[in-house]
Each structure stands twice: as structure tokens, then as C-alpha cells.
Design a protein around this motif. Structure first.
Motif, short mmCIF file in Angstrom:
data_model
loop_
_atom_site.label_atom_id
_atom_site.label_comp_id
_atom_site.label_asym_id
_atom_site.label_seq_id
_atom_site.Cartn_x
_atom_site.Cartn_y
_atom_site.Cartn_z
N LEU A 59 63.09 -4.66 80.32
CA LEU A 59 63.93 -5.39 79.36
C LEU A 59 63.74 -4.89 77.94
CD1 LEU A 59 65.84 -7.81 78.89
CD2 LEU A 59 63.81 -9.23 78.60
N LEU A 60 62.52 -4.51 77.57
CA LEU A 60 62.22 -4.15 76.18
C LEU A 60 62.30 -2.66 75.90
CD1 LEU A 60 59.13 -6.50 75.57
CD2 LEU A 60 61.52 -6.90 74.93
N SER A 61 62.28 -1.83 76.93
CA SER A 61 62.27 -0.39 76.69
C SER A 61 63.50 0.12 75.94
CB SER A 61 62.12 0.36 78.02
OG SER A 61 63.17 0.04 78.91
N PRO A 62 64.72 -0.45 76.13
CA PRO A 62 65.84 0.02 75.32
C PRO A 62 65.64 -0.18 73.83
CG PRO A 62 66.65 -1.17 77.23
CD PRO A 62 65.17 -1.38 77.19
N ALA A 63 65.01 -1.30 73.44
CA ALA A 63 64.75 -1.54 72.02
C ALA A 63 63.77 -0.51 71.47
CB ALA A 63 64.21 -2.95 71.82
N ILE A 64 62.75 -0.19 72.25
CA ILE A 64 61.80 0.83 71.80
C ILE A 64 62.48 2.19 71.71
CG2 ILE A 64 59.70 2.06 72.48
CD1 ILE A 64 58.60 -0.50 73.53
N THR A 175 48.90 -5.21 80.18
CA THR A 175 49.60 -4.19 80.97
C THR A 175 50.91 -3.79 80.33
OG1 THR A 175 48.61 -5.17 82.95
CG2 THR A 175 50.44 -3.65 83.28
N LEU A 176 51.63 -4.76 79.79
CA LEU A 176 52.92 -4.49 79.16
C LEU A 176 52.78 -3.53 77.98
CD1 LEU A 176 55.95 -5.06 78.84
CD2 LEU A 176 55.34 -7.09 77.51
N ILE A 177 51.72 -3.70 77.22
CA ILE A 177 51.50 -2.81 76.06
C ILE A 177 51.42 -1.36 76.52
CG2 ILE A 177 49.85 -2.19 74.26
CD1 ILE A 177 49.15 -5.15 74.03
N PHE A 178 50.68 -1.11 77.57
CA PHE A 178 50.53 0.28 78.04
C PHE A 178 51.80 0.77 78.72
CE2 PHE A 178 46.09 -0.83 77.45
CZ PHE A 178 45.59 0.33 76.89
N PHE A 179 52.51 -0.12 79.43
CA PHE A 179 53.78 0.30 80.03
C PHE A 179 54.77 0.73 78.96
CE2 PHE A 179 53.65 -2.15 84.33
CZ PHE A 179 52.74 -1.20 84.80
N LEU A 180 54.84 -0.02 77.87
CA LEU A 180 55.79 0.31 76.82
C LEU A 180 55.37 1.54 76.02
CD1 LEU A 180 56.60 -3.27 75.45
CD2 LEU A 180 58.04 -1.84 76.91
N HIS A 181 54.07 1.68 75.80
CA HIS A 181 53.60 2.77 74.95
C HIS A 181 53.50 4.10 75.70
CE1 HIS A 181 50.52 5.19 72.76
NE2 HIS A 181 51.23 4.77 71.72
N ASP A 182 53.04 4.05 76.95
CA ASP A 182 52.80 5.31 77.68
C ASP A 182 53.24 5.19 79.13
OD1 ASP A 182 51.97 7.95 77.91
OD2 ASP A 182 49.94 7.40 78.52
N ASP A 388 65.26 5.57 78.88
CA ASP A 388 65.40 4.27 79.52
C ASP A 388 65.14 4.34 81.01
OD1 ASP A 388 65.96 2.99 77.27
OD2 ASP A 388 68.05 2.51 77.68
N ALA A 389 65.48 5.46 81.62
CA ALA A 389 65.35 5.54 83.08
C ALA A 389 63.95 5.94 83.51
CB ALA A 389 66.36 6.54 83.62
N THR A 390 63.03 6.07 82.60
CA THR A 390 61.66 6.46 82.95
C THR A 390 60.90 5.25 83.47
OG1 THR A 390 61.69 8.09 81.21
CG2 THR A 390 59.56 7.48 82.09
N PRO A 391 60.28 5.33 84.63
CA PRO A 391 59.56 4.17 85.16
C PRO A 391 58.51 3.67 84.19
CG PRO A 391 59.81 5.86 86.84
CD PRO A 391 60.29 6.46 85.54
N ALA A 392 58.46 2.34 84.09
CA ALA A 392 57.48 1.65 83.26
C ALA A 392 57.59 2.03 81.81
CB ALA A 392 56.06 1.92 83.77
#
Length: 393
Positions: A59-64, A175-182, A388-392
Motif C-alpha cells: 500500500l505504501l510503496s507507491p508513495a515512497i 518488519t515494515l520499515i525494512f520492507f519499505l527501505h530495502d 512498485d512491482a518489486t516484492p516487499a
């Protein structure tokens, strides 16, 4: 010896040989699935927060990606989106709790009026005397007193559950922090366990699966907002108390397709019945049915499109299986898991995807999302090799 075995094999009917071969393979698959389900159930306090973190990452990866396209460092973008999201959620929760507290006195008054009306109906129409009514309510009070120990133990278990929820929330946030960052780095690390000759194909399948997850989460969030606003407006017009908390409940329930919004809408109908009477409750039911029709015939096909193409029967069966296996969390995660598996398996079975490179999947997903996100994907690939299509994330 081999000739004798061949002769014995030929003497067995072909249908029986085929059935036996299929049967033992089926038993092995079921046993493997059973082991996986048991392992997931045992590790549920870890698996569920990680799965929810993956949904939030989708949900948040497009904003990043948008912030990265504006040349904001990915760490800063992650912090901004995460803090902003927590601030929004905290503000909404505070508002809902405040509205719920303010609406309780009105609801209590209307419930008391409804109880008085029921007493009058029992006394005048059903010819039940006042003493029988008092004895009935007295037995309810006595039952509560006699089961005080069970109620107390239930409260203590609720406290323990709150502690588990807090621990799960912290794990999910970490976990979300690391999913979004790396997230892209985590995915590349996982694909190293796959043999080299099929690694690119698995990579493509995983990226397509995550792209489907992103589409699913976006569409579900949009549908949940429409459900909550539509039902909330209907409740406000009719004059049902606790409009904002009920609308928030419908919003949360809409993340469980088909079943969630119906169950939470039923709560709104029950509140309308108790607080306002039969006719307003029927009007709320009509509003609920209208919103559900709008969701199933317009919003779901329009928003999900080709990205997440699941048959309604598959959705219902997956929710039922998830509910049996993992309760509410299982029902919540069943359809996203099915969407990811559907897209990933289709990609693995597709001959055209065997010649596609992972970077091409990112570019295609960004192009389908629109020109703005296409620019985000190119910038994101240049800086971190993900989109956006990159897992996690």
C-alpha cells in the motif's frame, strides 16, 4: 526378475495403475500442505505480523516511489511515509474513539426507550405481567453474578491478548520499515536460494505477484472508502447513532472481500433496529444492499481490472478456508495470498514470461499504472533497482 515385474505391471489394468499413481501423489501433496499449515499455525504470532507488513508495504510503496522520483533519499522517504501513515491512523483512531464516547449516552437513552417499548409490548400485547418481566431480568443479573469468576478470567485473557497484539504490532512495524527501505535487496537475497537456470523466471514471477498485491491493496482500500462513506451517509440521514464508529467498522470489514462488509453492515442494521426501530433498520438494510451491489458490479471490476482476476467462487472458498485455518487473520490474508499465487503461478507457466527480464516487469507495471508512476519506476530503478512491482517494496 525385471521381466517378471514388467509382466506383473502389465497385468494390472491401466486405469488402476494411473489411479494409484495419482492417489499417492495427491496424498503427498495433502501431507505437505498439512505440514505447512501446521507450521504456519505454530508460528502465527510471527507470520501474521510479517504478512500484514507485506500488505502495508504494497500500500505504501507507491508513495515512497513518488518521493524517490523527486530525488528524496530512500531512507528519508521511508521515514516520511511511515510517520505520516502512523499520524493519519492515530488521528483517525482518536476521532473514532471520541465520537464513540460522545455517542454512547444517546445510544443508551435510545436502548432504554426500546427496552421500555418491549416491556410495554410484553405487558399489553403478550399479556405478560410485570412480575414475570422483573423475574426474567433478575435471572440475567443473577447469571452474571454467578459467572463472575469466568468473566474475570476472560478479562485477564483479554489483557494477555492486548499484550500479544502490542508485541505483534511492534514486530509488524519493525518488519515494515525494512520492507519499505530495502525490500528489493531482501527479495534478491531470497532468490539466491533458487537454482541459477530458473532464477530469473522465479524473479519475474515474484515481481508479477507483488504487482498483483499492490493492485489488490489499492483497489480494496478504494472500495473500503466507498463502502464506509456510502453506508455512513445513509446512517447519518436516517439518524442512527454512532455513525462515525460504524462507518470505520465498515471500512475495516471491507478488507475481507464479500463477507467483511456484510458482517459489519449487519452490525449497523442491528444498531439501527435497537436504537431507531424496524423501519429505519430496513432502510439501513436497503442502503447496505445498494452499496454492496455498487461494489460487486462496478467498483471491483473497474478497480481490480486484469491485474487481479479472481473468480468470486475462488474468493469465497479462500476466505472460508482462511477463516477455518487462521480465524479473522486468515480470512483477511486469504484473498491477497490467492492473488499473489494466481499471478505468480500464471507467470511461471507462461512461455512468454520465460524470456522476460525482471527490469522489464518493473517497467511494464509502471507503464500500466500511468505516466506519473512510469517516471517513478525509472527513477526508482536508477537509484535502488526497485519499483512498485518489486516484492516487499
Amino acid at each position: 526378475m525385471d521381466a517378471r515385474e514388467d509382466e506383473v505391471t502389465r497385468s494390472v489394468p491401466r486405469l488402476l495403475r494411473t489411479s494409484a499413481a495419482v492417489s499417492w501423489r495427491f496424498v503427498v501433496v495433502i501431507a505437505g500442505l498439512y505440514v505447512v499449515v501446521q507450521a504456519v499455525s505454530y508460528l502465527a504470532p510471527v507470520v501474521i505480523p510479517v504478512a500484514i507488513a507485506l500488505l502495508l508495504a504494497a500500500l505504501l510503496s507507491p508513495a515512497i516511489a513518488r518521493l524517490v522520483a523527486w530525488r528524496v533519499p530512500r531512507g528519508v522517504a521511508t521515514a516520511v511515509v511511515l510517520i505520516g501513515g502512523l499520524a493519519v491512523v492515530g488521528g483517525v483512531l482518536t476521532f473514532v474513539i471520541t465520537e464513540f464516547s460522545n455517542g454512547l449516552p444517546q445510544l443508551s437513552q435510545q436502548v432504554n426507550k426500546s427496552l421500555d417499548a418491549i416491556r410495554t409490548w410484553l405487558r399489553d400485547d403478550m399479556h405478560v405481567n410485570q412480575q414475570q418481566i422483573q423475574d426474567f431480568f433478575g435471572r440475567i443479573v443473577d447469571t452474571l453474578k454467578n459467572n463472575q469468576a469466568e468473566i474475570t478470567s476472560g478479562a485477564l485473557s483479554t489483557v494477555a491478548t492486548v499484550g500479544e497484539l502490542l508485541t505483534g504490532f511492534l514486530l509488524m512495524l519493525f518488519t515494515l520499515i525494512f520492507f519499505l527501505h530495502d525490500g528489493d535487496g531482501i527479495w534478491r537475497f531470497l532468490t539466491r536460494a533458487v537454482p541459477v537456470d530458473v532464477r530469473d523466471r522465479v524473479d519475474v514471477a515474484g515481481r508479477r505477484g507483488f504487482a498483483s498485491l499492490v493492485s489488490y491493496v489499492r483497489a480494496t482500500a478504494a472500495v473500503a472508502v466507498v463502502d464506509a462513506v456510502g453506508i455512513g451517509i445513509g446512517l447519518w440521514i436516517i439518524g442512527v447513532p454512532l455513525v462515525v464508529p460504524l462507518a470505520a467498522l465498515v471500512f475495516l470489514g471491507a478488507f475481507i472481500p464479500i463477507i467483511g462488509a456484510v458482517l459489519t453492515g449487519a452490525v449497523a442494521v442491528l444498531i439501527a433496529l435497537v436504537a431507531n426501530g424496524v423501519v429505519p433498520a430496513l432502510v439501513v438494510l436497503a442502503v447496505l444492499i445498494g452499496v454492496m451491489q455498487l461494489e460487486s458490479h462496478v467498483l471491483q471490476p473497474l478497480l481490480l481490472g486484469r491485474a487481479v482476476k479472481l473468480h468470486p467462487l475462488a474468493v469465497v472458498l479462500s476466505i472460508a478456508a482462511g477463516l477455518l485455518a487462521g480465524g479473522i487473520a486468515g480470512a483477511l490474508l486469504a484473498v491477497p495470498l490467492l492473488a499473489v499465487l494466481n499471478s505468480g503461478v500464471r507467470s511461471l507457466l507462461s512461455n512468454s514470461d520465460s524470456q522476460v527480464r525482471p527490469s522489464e516487469v518493473d517497467a511494464t507495471a509502471a507503464a500500466e499504472a500511468g505516466p506519473a508512476e512510469s517516471g517513478q519506476a525509472k527513477s526508482g530503478q536508477a537509484e535502488s533497482g526497485s519499483a512498485d512491482a518489486t516484492p516487499a517494496g
